[in-house]
Design an enzyme around this catalytic site. Structure first.
Site, PDB file in Angstrom:
ATOM      1  N   LYS A   1       0.872  -1.181   0.000  1.00  0.00           N
ATOM      2  CA  LYS A   1       0.000   0.000   0.000  1.00  0.00           C
ATOM      3  C   LYS A   1       0.905   1.226   0.000  1.00  0.00           C
ATOM      4  O   LYS A   1       1.941   1.236   0.683  1.00  0.00           O
ATOM      5  CB  LYS A   1      -0.889  -0.025   1.253  1.00  0.00           C
ATOM      6  CG  LYS A   1      -1.894   1.113   1.328  1.00  0.00           C
ATOM      7  CD  LYS A   1      -2.780   0.996   2.564  1.00  0.00           C
ATOM      8  CE  LYS A   1      -3.842   2.082   2.623  1.00  0.00           C
ATOM      9  NZ  LYS A   1      -4.712   1.963   3.809  1.00  0.00           N
TER      10      LYS A   1
ATOM     11  N   SER B   1      -9.659   2.112   2.736  1.00  0.00           N
ATOM     12  CA  SER B   1      -8.764   2.816   1.852  1.00  0.00           C
ATOM     13  C   SER B   1      -7.730   1.916   1.157  1.00  0.00           C
ATOM     14  O   SER B   1      -7.101   2.346   0.204  1.00  0.00           O
ATOM     15  CB  SER B   1      -8.022   3.882   2.638  1.00  0.00           C
ATOM     16  OG  SER B   1      -7.200   3.282   3.632  1.00  0.00           O
TER      17      SER B   1
ATOM     18  N   SER C   1      -9.985  -0.198   6.978  1.00  0.00           N
ATOM     19  CA  SER C   1      -9.416  -0.143   5.632  1.00  0.00           C
ATOM     20  C   SER C   1      -8.709  -1.401   5.136  1.00  0.00           C
ATOM     21  O   SER C   1      -8.359  -1.464   3.957  1.00  0.00           O
ATOM     22  CB  SER C   1      -8.459   1.032   5.514  1.00  0.00           C
ATOM     23  OG  SER C   1      -9.199   2.202   5.331  1.00  0.00           O
TER      24      SER C   1
HETATM   25  N1  GLN Z   1     -13.121   4.638   6.052  1.00  0.00           N
HETATM   26  C1  GLN Z   1     -12.538   5.071   7.286  1.00  0.00           C
HETATM   27  C2  GLN Z   1     -12.078   6.494   7.167  1.00  0.00           C
HETATM   28  O1  GLN Z   1     -12.227   7.068   6.134  1.00  0.00           O
HETATM   29  C3  GLN Z   1     -11.398   4.161   7.676  1.00  0.00           C
HETATM   30  C4  GLN Z   1     -10.178   4.420   6.881  1.00  0.00           C
HETATM   31  C5  GLN Z   1      -9.024   3.568   7.304  1.00  0.00           C
HETATM   32  O2  GLN Z   1      -9.202   2.559   7.984  1.00  0.00           O
HETATM   33  N2  GLN Z   1      -7.831   3.990   6.933  1.00  0.00           N
HETATM   34  O3  GLN Z   1     -11.559   7.052   8.085  1.00  0.00           O
END
Ligand code: GLN
Length: 489
Positions: free
Chosen positions: A76, A151, A175
């Protein structure tokens, strides 16, 4: 070659059925064919990958290989990689080349894994659909008109489409697990402190945790083995021995008590997803698991608490991007103020700005007690819910996400609808607990994930349970149609 598990690939490499260099070259050909439609990989690293593959082949020939040696991987793009762009999905870091490797990157490289490049992601890991990336959205390999989740959507889509057998992800509120569910793969968010955060660009430091994304629990076990462990460079890393997750697999599930939180199966859960999960629970019952209904009474607080804590921490973490030290710098500023405001104004996207603004507000004098402090107090209540439940059950099972993959653009104009995609995953981050999502079936042709949450440092049990399920089901082996992807550009 692209349908093998990590252990099968390792065996084939050792038997010289193919070399790591061949596997790497073929992988890049596959990426050239499938990635244009998916946009899962944003920064290829062909030259360094081939060098790493040749080194792995030499190591295998010398009889000095470990389980992961010679196996391709994507990181990532939140993990710093020396000499290779680390953008974090942002315009702000579009030009950033880190001078060092993240600990996770170092550990997987030391195991002999071959980094093919960097995976697309939501900007600074803020999002649930991969639509906030500066490099454009990632497409779900099961349906190119749908999101892969976020994400870590690039990592999930790449593994699901077989561009790579393994990828790293990070999980602040879901995410790793939510995109794993939406793409039909297995993803694990470890206990907070299990995996080093050093060299991982910080979003919300008290919640962020790195973990493996792969097809199966067995593959995830091998990856976690290499990723986990104490790191003196991360002050929140926990000094506890890393168990042998892979050899721990294969234990019978008879007698296991699993809680089903009633708050996670009620309103808001797509009935088609609920039906698939009922089937998975039936399968687990046949394996000897006993299910009991439990309650996590503070579940309604999870999303609101997260959207105070995470933005507050991100507003502080992202203050370092000021146009002075590294990253995006606005053209010809008239003074220092102009340099700061335009660099940040032009360098950050809309969702990141929304988080910085709400977070700054929650931390400001006069509002700190009302918002941030209150959120931290409620966070304790959420954690206590789990502690109480784990006195009675070994694990918790739930949906990973309330629906299957939604359409691109569907929730983009409605931040709250987007935030609710993580309604079942966020609590594990707030409580620091390990949680895994594994494929559990399909609803209308789209993958559905089941989430398992365990007590702190119980990753081994989560992996063992998912592995037992994957011994009697084949959902994790299903592949999205390749020609549709190749023709989908
Ligand atoms: N969707 C959540 C956010 O936007 C979690 C994102 C994540 O786990 N990095 O904060």
């Amino acid at each position: 070659m692209f349908d093998l598990s990590l252990t099968e690939t390792a065996a084939a490499l050792r038997a010289r059925t193919f070399s790591s260099e061949e596997l790497t070259r073929e992988s890049f050909q596959r990426i050239a064919r499938l990635n244009p439609a998916l946009n899962a990989m944003i920064t290829p690293a062909e030259e360094s990958a081939l060098a790493a593959a040749r080194a792995a082949d030499a190591r295998i020939a010398a009889g000095d290989a470990v389980a992961l040696t010679g196996i391709p991987l994507l990181h990532k793009d939140i993990f710093c990689t020396r000499g290779l762009r680390t953008s974090c999905g942002s315009r702000m870091l579009d030009n950033f080349i880190a001078p060092y490797d993240a600990t996770v990157v170092t550990r997987l490289a030391e195991a002999g894994m071959v980094t093919l490049g960097k995976a697309n992601m939501d900007e600074f890991a803020m999002g649930s659909s991969n639509e906030t990336s500066f490099y454009g959205p990632v497409k779900n390999p099961w349906d190119l008109e749908r999101v892969p989740g976020g994400s870590s959507g690039g990592s999930a889509a790449a593994v699901a489409a077989g561009l790579v057998p393994a990828a790293t992800g990070t999980d602040t509120g879901g995410s790793i697990r939510q995109p794993a569910a939406l793409c039909g793969i297995t993803g694990l968010k470890p206990t907070y402190g299990r995996v080093s955060r050093w060299g991982m660009i910080a979003f919300a430091s008290s919640l962020d945790q790195a973990g493996p994304m792969a097809r199966s629990a067995a593959d995830a076990a091998l990856l976690l083995q290499a990723m986990a462990g104490f790191d003196p460079r991360d002050s929140t890393s926990v000094d506890q021995p890393v168990p042998d997750y892979f050899s721990g697999l294969g234990q019978a599930l008879r007698g296991l008590r699993v809680g089903l939180p009633k708050e996670y199966f009620g309103e808001g859960l797509d009935p088609a997803v609920a039906r698939v999960l009922e089937g998975a629970i039936e399968e687990y019952r046949r394996l000897g698991v006993e299910f009991v209904e439990i309650s996590l009474p503070n579940s309604g607080l999870v999303v609101p608490v997260y959207y105070v804590v995470a933005p507050a921490e991100c507003s502080s973490n992202l203050s370092r991007f000021d146009g002075v030290r590294y990253g995006y710098r606005a053209d010809s500023p008239v003074d220092l103020e102009d340099l700061y405001t335009r660099s940040r104004g032009e360098g950050f996207g809309a969702e990141v700005k929304r988080r910085i603004m709400t977070g700054t507000y929650a931390l400001s004098a006069g509002y700190y007690d009302a918002y941030y402090l209150k959120a931290q107090q409620l966070r304790r209540l959420i954690r206590d819910d789990f502690q109480r439940v784990f006195e009675d059950v070994d694990l918790i099972a739930s949906p990973t996400a309330p629906s299957t993959a939604f359409r691109l653009g569907e929730k983009q104009q409605d931040p709250v609808a987007m935030y609710l995609s993580d309604i079942y995953t966020i609590a594990a981050n707030l409580a620091g607990l390990p949680a895994l999502s594994h494929p559990a079936g399909f609803a209308d042709g789209l993958p559905v994930g089941l989430q398992l949450i365990g007590p702190h440092f119980d990753e081994g049990r989560l992996l063992n349970v998912a592995h037992a399920y994957q011994q009697v089901t084949d959902w994790h082996l299903r592949r999205p149609p390749e020609t549709a992807i190749a023709d989908g550009v």
